[in-house]
Scaffold this motif. Structure first.
Motif, PDB file in Angstrom:
ATOM      1  N   ALA A   1       0.831  -1.208   0.000  1.00 14.58           N
ATOM      2  CA  ALA A   1       0.000   0.000   0.000  1.00 14.58           C
ATOM      3  C   ALA A   1       0.864   1.256   0.000  1.00 14.58           C
ATOM      4  O   ALA A   1       0.578   2.230  -0.720  1.00 14.58           O
ATOM      5  CB  ALA A   1      -0.934  -0.010   1.203  1.00 14.58           C
ATOM      6  N   CYS A   2       1.926   1.254   0.787  1.00 15.85           N
ATOM      7  CA  CYS A   2       2.826   2.419   0.820  1.00 15.85           C
ATOM      8  C   CYS A   2       3.506   2.623  -0.529  1.00 15.85           C
ATOM      9  O   CYS A   2       3.629   3.761  -1.012  1.00 15.85           O
ATOM     10  CB  CYS A   2       3.862   2.247   1.913  1.00 15.85           C
ATOM     11  SG  CYS A   2       3.181   2.272   3.592  1.00 15.85           S
ATOM     12  N   ALA A   3       3.965   1.539  -1.154  1.00 18.81           N
ATOM     13  CA  ALA A   3       4.596   1.650  -2.466  1.00 18.81           C
ATOM     14  C   ALA A   3       3.610   2.170  -3.512  1.00 18.81           C
ATOM     15  O   ALA A   3       3.965   3.001  -4.358  1.00 18.81           O
ATOM     16  CB  ALA A   3       5.153   0.296  -2.893  1.00 18.81           C
ATOM     17  N   THR A   4       2.365   1.716  -3.440  1.00 17.52           N
ATOM     18  CA  THR A   4       1.346   2.196  -4.377  1.00 17.52           C
ATOM     19  C   THR A   4       1.075   3.677  -4.187  1.00 17.52           C
ATOM     20  O   THR A   4       0.956   4.435  -5.162  1.00 17.52           O
ATOM     21  CB  THR A   4       0.045   1.397  -4.191  1.00 17.52           C
ATOM     22  OG1 THR A   4       0.320   0.000  -4.368  1.00 17.52           O
ATOM     23  CG2 THR A   4      -1.001   1.830  -5.186  1.00 17.52           C
ATOM     24  N   ALA A   5       0.974   4.110  -2.937  1.00 21.95           N
ATOM     25  CA  ALA A   5       0.725   5.527  -2.663  1.00 21.95           C
ATOM     26  C   ALA A   5       1.882   6.397  -3.140  1.00 21.95           C
ATOM     27  O   ALA A   5       1.676   7.470  -3.726  1.00 21.95           O
ATOM     28  CB  ALA A   5       0.473   5.733  -1.174  1.00 21.95           C
ATOM     29  N   ILE A   6       3.115   5.953  -2.901  1.00 24.17           N
ATOM     30  CA  ILE A   6       4.284   6.729  -3.336  1.00 24.17           C
ATOM     31  C   ILE A   6       4.340   6.813  -4.857  1.00 24.17           C
ATOM     32  O   ILE A   6       4.615   7.884  -5.424  1.00 24.17           O
ATOM     33  CB  ILE A   6       5.571   6.095  -2.767  1.00 24.17           C
ATOM     34  CG1 ILE A   6       5.596   6.239  -1.239  1.00 24.17           C
ATOM     35  CG2 ILE A   6       6.809   6.732  -3.381  1.00 24.17           C
ATOM     36  CD1 ILE A   6       6.736   5.501  -0.579  1.00 24.17           C
ATOM     37  N   ALA A   7       4.074   5.694  -5.534  1.00 27.24           N
ATOM     38  CA  ALA A   7       4.083   5.710  -6.999  1.00 27.24           C
ATOM     39  C   ALA A   7       2.994   6.628  -7.550  1.00 27.24           C
ATOM     40  O   ALA A   7       3.224   7.365  -8.525  1.00 27.24           O
ATOM     41  CB  ALA A   7       3.902   4.287  -7.528  1.00 27.24           C
ATOM     42  N   SER A   8       1.818   6.610  -6.945  1.00 32.19           N
ATOM     43  CA  SER A   8       0.733   7.485  -7.404  1.00 32.19           C
ATOM     44  C   SER A   8       1.083   8.948  -7.189  1.00 32.19           C
ATOM     45  O   SER A   8       0.818   9.795  -8.055  1.00 32.19           O
ATOM     46  CB  SER A   8      -0.566   7.136  -6.674  1.00 32.19           C
ATOM     47  OG  SER A   8      -0.959   5.808  -6.932  1.00 32.19           O
ATOM     48  N   LEU A   9       1.680   9.262  -6.035  1.00 32.71           N
ATOM     49  CA  LEU A   9       2.095  10.648  -5.790  1.00 32.71           C
ATOM     50  C   LEU A   9       3.148  11.095  -6.795  1.00 32.71           C
ATOM     51  O   LEU A   9       3.103  12.227  -7.306  1.00 32.71           O
ATOM     52  CB  LEU A   9       2.638  10.775  -4.362  1.00 32.71           C
ATOM     53  CG  LEU A   9       1.599  10.869  -3.245  1.00 32.71           C
ATOM     54  CD1 LEU A   9       2.289  10.787  -1.889  1.00 32.71           C
ATOM     55  CD2 LEU A   9       0.818  12.170  -3.360  1.00 32.71           C
ATOM     56  N   ALA A  10       4.102  10.222  -7.097  1.00 39.17           N
ATOM     57  CA  ALA A  10       5.136  10.568  -8.067  1.00 39.17           C
ATOM     58  C   ALA A  10       4.543  10.835  -9.444  1.00 39.17           C
ATOM     59  O   ALA A  10       4.914  11.811 -10.120  1.00 39.17           O
ATOM     60  CB  ALA A  10       6.172   9.446  -8.140  1.00 39.17           C
ATOM     61  N   LEU A  11       3.600   9.995  -9.872  1.00 38.74           N
ATOM     62  CA  LEU A  11       2.966  10.211 -11.170  1.00 38.74           C
ATOM     63  C   LEU A  11       2.153  11.499 -11.179  1.00 38.74           C
ATOM     64  O   LEU A  11       2.203  12.264 -12.151  1.00 38.74           O
ATOM     65  CB  LEU A  11       2.064   9.026 -11.502  1.00 38.74           C
ATOM     66  CG  LEU A  11       1.263   9.131 -12.813  1.00 38.74           C
ATOM     67  CD1 LEU A  11       2.197   9.290 -14.006  1.00 38.74           C
ATOM     68  CD2 LEU A  11       0.369   7.912 -12.989  1.00 38.74           C
ATOM     69  N   GLY A  12       1.411  11.768 -10.096  1.00 40.00           N
ATOM     70  CA  GLY A  12       0.629  12.992 -10.040  1.00 40.00           C
ATOM     71  C   GLY A  12       1.475  14.249 -10.085  1.00 40.00           C
ATOM     72  O   GLY A  12       1.029  15.285 -10.592  1.00 40.00           O
ATOM     73  N   LEU A  13       2.702  14.181  -9.572  1.00 41.12           N
ATOM     74  CA  LEU A  13       3.584  15.340  -9.578  1.00 41.12           C
ATOM     75  C   LEU A  13       4.313  15.505 -10.904  1.00 41.12           C
ATOM     76  O   LEU A  13       4.670  16.628 -11.287  1.00 41.12           O
ATOM     77  CB  LEU A  13       4.607  15.234  -8.445  1.00 41.12           C
ATOM     78  CG  LEU A  13       4.047  15.333  -7.022  1.00 41.12           C
ATOM     79  CD1 LEU A  13       5.142  15.048  -6.004  1.00 41.12           C
ATOM     80  CD2 LEU A  13       3.433  16.701  -6.771  1.00 41.12           C
ATOM     81  N   CYS A  14       4.546  14.404 -11.618  1.00 40.70           N
ATOM     82  CA  CYS A  14       5.342  14.466 -12.847  1.00 40.70           C
ATOM     83  C   CYS A  14       4.537  14.913 -14.059  1.00 40.70           C
ATOM     84  O   CYS A  14       5.113  15.427 -15.023  1.00 40.70           O
ATOM     85  CB  CYS A  14       5.984  13.106 -13.128  1.00 40.70           C
ATOM     86  SG  CYS A  14       7.307  12.660 -11.981  1.00 40.70           S
ATOM     87  N   VAL A  15       3.234  14.707 -14.071  1.00 44.70           N
ATOM     88  CA  VAL A  15       2.423  15.097 -15.214  1.00 44.70           C
ATOM     89  C   VAL A  15       1.941  16.527 -15.030  1.00 44.70           C
ATOM     90  O   VAL A  15       2.069  17.114 -13.947  1.00 44.70           O
ATOM     91  CB  VAL A  15       1.235  14.138 -15.407  1.00 44.70           C
ATOM     92  CG1 VAL A  15       1.729  12.726 -15.648  1.00 44.70           C
ATOM     93  CG2 VAL A  15       0.306  14.176 -14.202  1.00 44.70           C
ATOM     94  N   TYR A  16       1.356  17.093 -16.094  1.00 38.66           N
ATOM     95  CA  TYR A  16       0.837  18.447 -16.013  1.00 38.66           C
ATOM     96  C   TYR A  16      -0.423  18.460 -15.142  1.00 38.66           C
ATOM     97  O   TYR A  16      -1.278  17.583 -15.272  1.00 38.66           O
ATOM     98  CB  TYR A  16       0.525  18.984 -17.402  1.00 38.66           C
ATOM     99  CG  TYR A  16       1.732  19.550 -18.113  1.00 38.66           C
ATOM    100  CD1 TYR A  16       2.919  18.824 -18.201  1.00 38.66           C
ATOM    101  CD2 TYR A  16       1.695  20.807 -18.696  1.00 38.66           C
ATOM    102  CE1 TYR A  16       4.018  19.329 -18.850  1.00 38.66           C
ATOM    103  CE2 TYR A  16       2.791  21.324 -19.356  1.00 38.66           C
ATOM    104  CZ  TYR A  16       3.959  20.588 -19.423  1.00 38.66           C
ATOM    105  OH  TYR A  16       5.058  21.091 -20.069  1.00 38.66           O
ATOM    106  N   PRO A  17      -0.556  19.442 -14.254  1.00 39.56           N
ATOM    107  CA  PRO A  17      -1.683  19.440 -13.311  1.00 39.56           C
ATOM    108  C   PRO A  17      -3.017  19.710 -14.005  1.00 39.56           C
ATOM    109  O   PRO A  17      -3.100  20.468 -14.969  1.00 39.56           O
ATOM    110  CB  PRO A  17      -1.331  20.581 -12.336  1.00 39.56           C
ATOM    111  CG  PRO A  17      -0.427  21.481 -13.122  1.00 39.56           C
ATOM    112  CD  PRO A  17       0.353  20.593 -14.046  1.00 39.56           C
TER     113      PRO A  17
END
Length: 578
Positions: free
Chosen positions: A326-342
């Motif tokens: 769950a922690c790895a999934t949350a970190i990956a989702s946060l990273a993707l949300g920050l890397c793409v255009y808002p």
């Protein structure tokens, strides 16, 4: 939770109209509008409660009559009424609480925004002002108001007529030339003119570019993680600039959520726009819109689902604990949300991904409707202006439609089509059931061929998206490998381009429709009638679920006869059974 989310949305949407006392004499007074909204919400609530009440009573009484016991039937009647009231009254109270909380949040946000120094300066049409603002998003190309680019900013302070005033207003910055070199996440001192949007209450800041205006001055450098993301995006745009013409336009759109001709890197250069024919870029964008697949150029929940699936698969292969997964999934989702255009769709998808990670951590199954409802409520409480966003509404409507109807539609289509095609069609149809009325509010045209267009591009969307995301992740450290992955993604976008050009140029691609709420409401009512008709037809054919039966009811498919003939033919000639 869905009724609470709807109540919160109505509250956030209606509160600014209640607060607004500057309506023209020909417009609907805000008090009248508020009264109408309240009456409609109460009527809908009462109707839903009555339907549930009658349904419970009918079911209980039918069961009692089946047992041929009058006393038990009377007890079931009373028990059904009590259960219905026990459910409806708390739900009505919670809906009023959710709607009131969202309305109060929207009123507070509107009050603070109107009293902000930046909003006052824009209303007074003050001359040139100096602001200190933080850049919130990367720059994208724009020809509006004679500018080259635009970006979102948050004003921290404003200096006008020799006095400085603190501010917290968000605005859209329009700039040209060196102004497009502003780094996302940094704080600058800017000089220009503040004004209100011509079609909404949004603030606009036009950066001055004459000889008397000072150049933008850096006040605070962007944080390290923000500079790293900007570098990754710049390297990715440089990699895609080496692709063919359609790849330069579509691969950044599929991966970052911004088309190549609209992307501007941190150095002020436009790698896609500098080498792409503007007429070609606008033509392909229009073809995607007419064919109904323009949503593929927006980062949405599909990107997060692909990433979550990959992370969970790798973690389970390594036999990691559920909490670590769950922690790895949350970190990956946060990273993707920050890397793409808002965008609003990215925020909604990120919120649902984090809620899904919490469910995984607690060992509970995913509940898309509940996660969507919680995400909507929290986001509207924190940012009430999202209730007025078409992008946010389209994203939520698509997820809700898929969660509600993709399963039943897949079962119905599976009796006639192979499973992959049935599932792809079901997802497309379910998403469009609720998004189509909202699309008609933006553009009153029905995309008649959007379902076959989405079906044609479905086989390559996931693979192209994965290649694009891997290219983005490796662009900063392995540009050559990143280029090969981007080229693979461009092979998928090439098929999308061919499909969009073929279907978008058809004279039957778009059907003009009635404008405004009348057109949207008429389409929504027709869709609901179609759903009711399909449900009734399915039950008349015996396709309804029998609660007393075990297993899955048999539904013959058209391909079964062909498979049976092939198997019998092989056995007849002695070639084996299968």
């Amino acid at each position: 939770m869905m009724p609470l989310a709807c109540a919160a949305w109505v509250g956030a949407l209606s509160a600014p109209r209640i607060l607004d006392a500057s309506t023209a004499p020909t417009e609907m007074p805000p008090v009248v509008f508020a009264a109408i909204v309240v009456v409609v919400v109460l009527l809908v609530t009462v109707l839903v409660a009555r339907v549930l009440f009658d349904t419970v009573l009918f079911t209980r009484c039918a069961a009692a009559r089946h047992r041929s016991t009058v006393g038990k039937g009377h007890a079931a009647f009373v028990g059904g009424a009590t259960a219905s009231l026990r459910w409806c009254l708390p739900m009505l109270l919670l809906m009023l609480v959710a709607g009131g909380a969202a309305a109060l949040s929207a009123i507070a946000d509107e009050t603070v925004s109107r009293g902000d120094a930046a909003s006052v300066a824009a209303s007074e049409r003050a001359g040139r002002v100096e602001i200190v603002a933080e850049v919130l998003s990367p720059a994208v190309s724009c020809t509006f108001r004679g500018s080259d680019c635009m970006m979102s900013i948050r004003i921290r302070s404003l200096r006008s007529a020799g006095s400085a005033t603190p501010s917290s207003a968000e605005a859209t910055l329009f700039a040209s030339g060196p102004g497009c070199m502003l780094q996302s996440g940094a704080v600058y001192r800017l000089t220009g003119k503040l004004s209100h949007s011509s079609y909404s209450k949004e603030l606009w800041f036009t950066l001055a570019v004459d000889d008397r205006a000072p150049a933008p001055r850096l006040v605070v450098q962007a944080p390290g993680w923000k500079r790293a993301i900007t570098l990754m995006q710049r390297r990715f745009l440089a990699v895609t600039a080496r692709l063919g013409e359609q790849g330069r336009v579509l691969v950044p759109g599929l991966t970052l959520g911004v088309l190549g001709q609209e992307a501007i890197d941190g150095g002020g250069a436009m790698p896609g726009a500098a080498i792409v024919d503007p007429a070609y870029a606008e033509g392909i964008k229009e073809d995607f819109r007419r064919s109904g697949i323009i949503h593929l150029m927006v980062v949405s929940g599909g990107h997060f689902l692909l990433l979550e699936s990959a992370v969970i698969s790798m973690a389970r292969t390594l036999r990691m604990h559920r909490v670590l997964i769950a922690c790895a999934t949350a970190i990956a989702s946060l990273a993707l949300g920050l890397c793409v255009y808002p965008s609003a769709a990215v925020d909604r998808a990120l919120a649902m991904s984090l809620l899904g990670a919490c469910s995984l951590m607690l060992g509970r199954p995913r509940q898309p409707i509940s996660q969507l409802s919680w995400a909507v409520i929290v986001m509207l409480l924190l940012h009430p202006r999202l209730a007025h966003s078409y992008g946010f509404a389209l994203s939520c409507a698509a997820v809700l439609g898929i969660a509600l109807w993709s399963g039943p539609t897949t079962k119905m289509l599976h009796a006639m089509l192979p499973a992959p095609i049935a599932k792809a069609l079901a997802v497309t149809i379910s998403a469009q059931l609720l998004t189509l009325p909202i699309q008609l509010l933006i553009d009153p045209k029905l995309p008649l061929l959007s379902v076959p267009a989405n079906l044609l591009v479905t086989p390559v969307v996931s693979a192209a998206t994965v290649c694009g995301l891997l290219s983005l992740a490796l662009a900063w450290c392995a540009p050559q490998l990143s280029y090969h992955l981007a080229w693979l993604a461009s092979c998928g976008t090439s098929l999308m381009e061919d499909c969009a050009t073929w279907i978008g140029n058809s004279p039957y691609a778009m059907l003009p429709w009635v404008q405004g709420w009348v057109g949207a409401l008429s389409v929504f009512l027709m869709e609901m009638l179609l759903l009711v008709a399909c449900s009734v037809a399915r039950r008349m054919r015996g396709g309804g679920d029998d609660p007393g039966a075990d297993g899955v009811p048999y539904q013959p498919r058209r391909l079964d006869a062909l498979r049976f003939w092939w198997r019998e033919s092989k056995e007849m000639f002695g070639l084996g059974g299968d």
